[in-house]
Design an enzyme around this catalytic site. Structure first.
Site, PDB file in Angstrom:
ATOM      1  N   HIS A  29      54.397 -24.834 -21.523  1.00 19.36           N
ATOM      2  CA  HIS A  29      55.850 -24.968 -21.346  1.00 19.36           C
ATOM      3  C   HIS A  29      56.250 -25.545 -19.991  1.00 19.36           C
ATOM      4  O   HIS A  29      57.384 -26.002 -19.834  1.00 19.36           O
ATOM      5  CB  HIS A  29      56.547 -23.621 -21.503  1.00 19.36           C
ATOM      6  CG  HIS A  29      56.498 -23.045 -22.881  1.00 19.36           C
ATOM      7  ND1 HIS A  29      56.890 -23.754 -23.991  1.00 19.36           N
ATOM      8  CD2 HIS A  29      56.083 -21.826 -23.337  1.00 19.36           C
ATOM      9  CE1 HIS A  29      56.733 -22.998 -25.075  1.00 19.36           C
ATOM     10  NE2 HIS A  29      56.245 -21.833 -24.700  1.00 19.36           N
ATOM     11  N   ASP A  44      50.140 -22.820 -30.919  1.00 21.15           N
ATOM     12  CA  ASP A  44      50.957 -21.709 -30.440  1.00 21.15           C
ATOM     13  C   ASP A  44      52.188 -21.538 -31.326  1.00 21.15           C
ATOM     14  O   ASP A  44      52.679 -22.498 -31.912  1.00 21.15           O
ATOM     15  CB  ASP A  44      51.388 -22.012 -29.001  1.00 21.15           C
ATOM     16  CG  ASP A  44      51.866 -20.817 -28.220  1.00 21.15           C
ATOM     17  OD1 ASP A  44      53.005 -20.372 -28.470  1.00 21.15           O
ATOM     18  OD2 ASP A  44      51.130 -20.339 -27.351  1.00 21.15           O
ATOM     19  N   HIS A  93      55.072 -21.118 -30.283  1.00 25.24           N
ATOM     20  CA  HIS A  93      56.180 -21.785 -29.597  1.00 25.24           C
ATOM     21  C   HIS A  93      55.873 -23.270 -29.427  1.00 25.24           C
ATOM     22  O   HIS A  93      54.723 -23.659 -29.196  1.00 25.24           O
ATOM     23  CB  HIS A  93      56.409 -21.152 -28.223  1.00 25.24           C
ATOM     24  CG  HIS A  93      56.706 -19.684 -28.282  1.00 25.24           C
ATOM     25  ND1 HIS A  93      55.714 -18.732 -28.402  1.00 25.24           N
ATOM     26  CD2 HIS A  93      57.876 -19.005 -28.240  1.00 25.24           C
ATOM     27  CE1 HIS A  93      56.269 -17.526 -28.430  1.00 25.24           C
ATOM     28  NE2 HIS A  93      57.575 -17.666 -28.340  1.00 25.24           N
ATOM     29  N   ASP A 128      50.013 -16.232 -30.639  1.00 30.05           N
ATOM     30  CA  ASP A 128      51.237 -15.462 -30.854  1.00 30.05           C
ATOM     31  C   ASP A 128      51.897 -15.746 -32.197  1.00 30.05           C
ATOM     32  O   ASP A 128      52.975 -15.221 -32.481  1.00 30.05           O
ATOM     33  CB  ASP A 128      52.236 -15.684 -29.720  1.00 30.05           C
ATOM     34  CG  ASP A 128      52.396 -17.139 -29.325  1.00 30.05           C
ATOM     35  OD1 ASP A 128      51.794 -18.009 -29.990  1.00 30.05           O
ATOM     36  OD2 ASP A 128      53.103 -17.415 -28.344  1.00 30.05           O
TER      37      ASP A 128
END
Length: 391
Positions: free
Chosen positions: A132, A168, A170, A258
């Protein structure tokens, strides 16, 4: 020559946002304890090396110089710099922040060096995957973007094409942003739809900067509660065809775990078994298209005792060509260590292969995951000369 190299140092645990923060060092500590208990560190196909902090010059291959200076300043004075994402709830300040984040990045870049120079075939940094972080700001628990820095190092050493696969929950927004206009880098992110999860980006229509890079950013935003079987189907429907067309000389993959149903920060339902299958696919694609050059990174994952160690121990085993037996009992010494911390320990590594329906069996417009997958294929495949309905 060792086939695989794992970067590890206890000093990587110094990347610590403090008590109560989801990015707990325990997730890495328990992972390494499990890797050791499984005997993986004794395998002749795996070597372990330490991690040194990257220099400012290396970090600045993907980050602004003033941002690097701001991180160093914030980590020494503990004065927030909210404009740069430093001192927020997601990225609280801690002493030595620059050095800790630079060590993460340095480990991944060193693996990229070794990979391109032929010292190793595979590299793993479970402490990496900080996807990120933006050129001038921290975001989503990520201070420096080691994934992007490793890709940039491969390019600087002479790689003409690199593929980045992000599993991931995200969206891999930082890596995508850094290479948005670079046709040499194919970034593929499968993630929970941004309408229900941070960072809110990664729509199927986001395909890279118009021009030579158009089509090299690929996003598969799947809906909340997507199962492991549907997740694998979406990956299989998009990733192999695009990697084949891109012809990468190295594959960098981010294995944030996750997406698991027990993770507290996402809404997907992807089992360790399905995630292990995705690891195997990334590995196979590297051998098929990139002369085996594979750099595998960690990332998100906040079920610290019953998901993260299992997923990343399996990743290390896969890179070492010593895959773990699904359903096998985990070492009692590790389970006891977890329970001594008043945490819930898993006792087996998954259960079995996850069956999924191939895209070749037909598109189901009534299925929301199929609709999301087809939207990505429609947005991207024609830019590669592929038919979104047939290829």
């Amino acid at each position: 020559m060792h086939l695989a190299r794992l970067v590890w140092s206890p000093r990587l645990l110094e990347y610590d946002f403090g008590p109560g923060h989801p990015m707990a060092p325990a997730r890495l500590d328990l992972t390494m304890r499990l890797i050791e208990a499984l005997g993986l560190l004794d395998r002749p196909t795996l070597e372990v090396v330490g991690a040194e902090p990257a220099t400012d010059a290396v970090i600045e291959t993907v980050h602004d110089a003033d941002y690097v200076a701001a991180v160093r300043h914030a980590g020494s004075t503990l004065e927030p710099d909210l404009m740069r994402g430093l001192g927020t709830d997601d990225d609280p300040l801690f002493a030595g922040m620059h050095e800790a984040a630079a060590r993460q990045l340095g480990g991944s870049v060193a693996l990229a060096d070794a990979l391109w120079r032929g010292e190793i075939t595979h590299g793993v940094n479970v402490a990496g995957g900080m996807h990120h972080a933006m050129p001038g700001a921290a975001s989503g628990f990520c201070v420096y973007n080691d994934a992007a820095a490793a890709i940039q190092r491969l390019l600087d050493l002479g790689a003409e094409r690199v593929a980045y696969l992000d599993f991931d929950a995200h969206h891999g927004d930082g890596v995508e942003a850094i290479f948005w206009d670079d046709p040499r880098v194919l970034t593929v992110s499968i993630h929970e739809d941004g309408r229900t999860l941070f960072p809110g980006t990664g729509a199927s229509s986001d395909v890279g900067m118009p021009g030579p890079a158009e089509g090299t950013a690929v996003n598969i935003p799947v809906p909340a509660r997507t199962s492991g079987a549907a997740w694998l189907r979406a990956i299989d429907a998009v990733v192999p065809a695009l990697v084949r067309e891109h012809r990468p000389q190295a594959i960098v993959s981010q294995h944030g775990c996750d997406a698991h149903g027990r993770d507290p920060l996402s809404n997907l339902n992807v089992s360790v078994d399905a995630q292990t299958t995705a690891q195997q696919w990334a590995h196979a694609l590297a051998h098929e298209h990139a002369d085996g050059r594979w750099l595998a990174l960690g990332g998100g994952g906040y079920a610290v005792s019953d998901v993260v160690p299992l997923a990343w121990a399996a990743l290390v085993a896969e890179a070492a060509h010593e895959p773990l037996e699904r359903g096998a009992a985990l070492p009692a010494v590790w389970c006891e260590a977890v329970e001594a911390l008043d945490l819930e320990a898993a006792h087996t590594l998954g259960t079995a292969e996850v069956p999924f329906r191939s895209w070749r069996d037909g598109y189901d417009p009534a299925d929301p995951v199929d609709r999301a997958t087809q939207a990505t294929r429609r947005a991207v495949f024609p830019l590669w000369g592929l038919d979104p309905l047939l290829d």
